[in-house]
Design a protein around this motif. Structure first.
Motif, PDB file in Angstrom:
ATOM      1  N   LYS A   1      12.991   4.876   1.464  1.00  0.00           N
ATOM      2  CA  LYS A   1      11.498   4.937   1.290  1.00  0.00           C
ATOM      3  C   LYS A   1      10.714   4.486   2.420  1.00  0.00           C
ATOM      4  CE  LYS A   1       7.754   4.413  -2.027  1.00  0.00           C
ATOM      5  NZ  LYS A   1       7.499   4.132  -3.116  1.00  0.00           N
ATOM      6  N   LEU A   2      11.357   3.107   2.939  1.00  0.00           N
ATOM      7  CA  LEU A   2      10.539   2.639   4.406  1.00  0.00           C
ATOM      8  C   LEU A   2      10.982   3.451   5.418  1.00  0.00           C
ATOM      9  CD1 LEU A   2       9.243   0.091   5.550  1.00  0.00           C
ATOM     10  CD2 LEU A   2      11.407  -1.000   5.844  1.00  0.00           C
ATOM     11  N   ALA A   3      11.959   4.174   5.554  1.00  0.00           N
ATOM     12  CA  ALA A   3      12.355   4.939   6.767  1.00  0.00           C
ATOM     13  C   ALA A   3      11.402   6.161   6.761  1.00  0.00           C
ATOM     14  CB  ALA A   3      13.613   5.442   6.689  1.00  0.00           C
ATOM     15  N   GLU A   4      11.261   6.686   5.258  1.00  0.00           N
ATOM     16  CA  GLU A   4      10.240   8.010   5.307  1.00  0.00           C
ATOM     17  C   GLU A   4       8.770   7.692   5.488  1.00  0.00           C
ATOM     18  OE1 GLU A   4      10.742   8.854   1.350  1.00  0.00           O
ATOM     19  OE2 GLU A   4      12.624   9.867   1.514  1.00  0.00           O
ATOM     20  N   VAL A   5       8.381   6.201   5.287  1.00  0.00           N
ATOM     21  CA  VAL A   5       7.043   5.968   5.615  1.00  0.00           C
ATOM     22  C   VAL A   5       6.857   5.575   7.190  1.00  0.00           C
ATOM     23  CG1 VAL A   5       5.406   3.809   5.243  1.00  0.00           C
ATOM     24  CG2 VAL A   5       6.563   4.591   3.301  1.00  0.00           C
ATOM     25  N   VAL A   6       7.897   5.181   7.891  1.00  0.00           N
ATOM     26  CA  VAL A   6       7.870   5.053   9.237  1.00  0.00           C
ATOM     27  C   VAL A   6       7.705   6.206   9.943  1.00  0.00           C
ATOM     28  CG1 VAL A   6       9.069   4.058  11.205  1.00  0.00           C
ATOM     29  CG2 VAL A   6       8.843   2.711   8.971  1.00  0.00           C
ATOM     30  N   ARG A   7       8.535   7.143   9.520  1.00  0.00           N
ATOM     31  CA  ARG A   7       8.561   8.426  10.056  1.00  0.00           C
ATOM     32  C   ARG A   7       7.191   9.180   9.777  1.00  0.00           C
ATOM     33  NH1 ARG A   7      13.882   8.964   7.706  1.00  0.00           N
ATOM     34  NH2 ARG A   7      15.590   8.601   9.323  1.00  0.00           N
ATOM     35  N   ARG A   8       6.589   9.113   8.777  1.00  0.00           N
ATOM     36  CA  ARG A   8       5.295   9.822   8.482  1.00  0.00           C
ATOM     37  C   ARG A   8       4.396   9.085   9.442  1.00  0.00           C
ATOM     38  NH1 ARG A   8       6.061   9.394   2.790  1.00  0.00           N
ATOM     39  NH2 ARG A   8       4.848   7.526   2.762  1.00  0.00           N
ATOM     40  N   GLY A   9       4.539   7.946   9.690  1.00  0.00           N
ATOM     41  CA  GLY A   9       3.477   7.087  10.775  1.00  0.00           C
ATOM     42  C   GLY A   9       3.769   7.371  12.332  1.00  0.00           C
TER      43      GLY A   9
ATOM     44  N   GLY B   1       0.822  -1.300   0.044  1.00  0.00           N
ATOM     45  CA  GLY B   1       0.110   0.148  -0.120  1.00  0.00           C
ATOM     46  C   GLY B   1       0.762   1.172  -0.022  1.00  0.00           C
ATOM     47  N   ALA B   2       1.976   1.153   0.384  1.00  0.00           N
ATOM     48  CA  ALA B   2       2.911   2.373   0.480  1.00  0.00           C
ATOM     49  C   ALA B   2       4.000   2.125  -0.612  1.00  0.00           C
ATOM     50  CB  ALA B   2       3.874   2.240   1.971  1.00  0.00           C
ATOM     51  N   GLY B   3       3.629   1.289  -1.505  1.00  0.00           N
ATOM     52  CA  GLY B   3       4.468   1.309  -2.719  1.00  0.00           C
ATOM     53  C   GLY B   3       6.059   0.691  -2.499  1.00  0.00           C
ATOM     54  N   ILE B   4       6.004  -0.310  -1.474  1.00  0.00           N
ATOM     55  CA  ILE B   4       7.150  -0.708  -0.871  1.00  0.00           C
ATOM     56  C   ILE B   4       7.225  -2.268  -1.160  1.00  0.00           C
ATOM     57  CG2 ILE B   4       8.783  -1.066   0.934  1.00  0.00           C
ATOM     58  CD1 ILE B   4       8.136   1.539   1.947  1.00  0.00           C
ATOM     59  N   VAL B   5       8.218  -2.891  -1.624  1.00  0.00           N
ATOM     60  CA  VAL B   5       8.220  -4.297  -1.797  1.00  0.00           C
ATOM     61  C   VAL B   5       9.560  -4.813  -1.343  1.00  0.00           C
ATOM     62  CG1 VAL B   5       8.627  -6.180  -3.541  1.00  0.00           C
ATOM     63  CG2 VAL B   5       6.794  -4.233  -4.107  1.00  0.00           C
TER      64      VAL B   5
ATOM     65  N   ARG C   1      17.575  -3.099  -1.206  1.00  0.00           N
ATOM     66  CA  ARG C   1      18.135  -1.848  -2.129  1.00  0.00           C
ATOM     67  C   ARG C   1      18.310  -0.614  -0.830  1.00  0.00           C
ATOM     68  NH1 ARG C   1      15.126  -2.527  -6.457  1.00  0.00           N
ATOM     69  NH2 ARG C   1      14.485  -0.328  -6.093  1.00  0.00           N
ATOM     70  N   ALA C   2      19.294   0.141  -0.957  1.00  0.00           N
ATOM     71  CA  ALA C   2      19.241   1.362  -0.106  1.00  0.00           C
ATOM     72  C   ALA C   2      18.080   2.431  -0.523  1.00  0.00           C
ATOM     73  CB  ALA C   2      20.681   2.120  -0.446  1.00  0.00           C
ATOM     74  N   ASP C   3      17.692   2.286  -1.636  1.00  0.00           N
ATOM     75  CA  ASP C   3      16.653   3.390  -1.918  1.00  0.00           C
ATOM     76  C   ASP C   3      15.247   2.787  -1.284  1.00  0.00           C
ATOM     77  OD1 ASP C   3      16.740   1.380  -4.091  1.00  0.00           O
ATOM     78  OD2 ASP C   3      15.346   2.282  -5.199  1.00  0.00           O
TER      79      ASP C   3
END
Length: 68
Positions: free
Chosen positions: A58-66, A26-30, A52-54
């Protein structure tokens, strides 16, 4: 003589991996290696695998937003 494979109830790790996979999708992360850990089924571990680092950023960004 034939044997039937028992229908096994998904473990807590299987269910957690499916939940996490759905949320990440749902967050566009695989996470390609996301799965339950078959080596230690009684510990209910979830294998996140390598990414991958990117994808990690992206995962870190989603967690921070949450958590903001």
């Amino acid at each position: 003589m034939t044997t039937k494979q028992a229908k096994l109830k998904p473990s807590a790790a299987d269910e957690a991996a499916m939940e996490l996979r759905d949320a990440l999708t749902g967050a566009g992360i695989v996470l390609p290696s996301l799965d339950s850990d078959f080596a230690s089924p009684y510990l209910n571990l979830v294998e996140l695998g390598r990414v991958r680092a990117d994808v990690a950023v992206k995962l870190a960004e989603v967690v921070r937003r949450g958590t903001a």
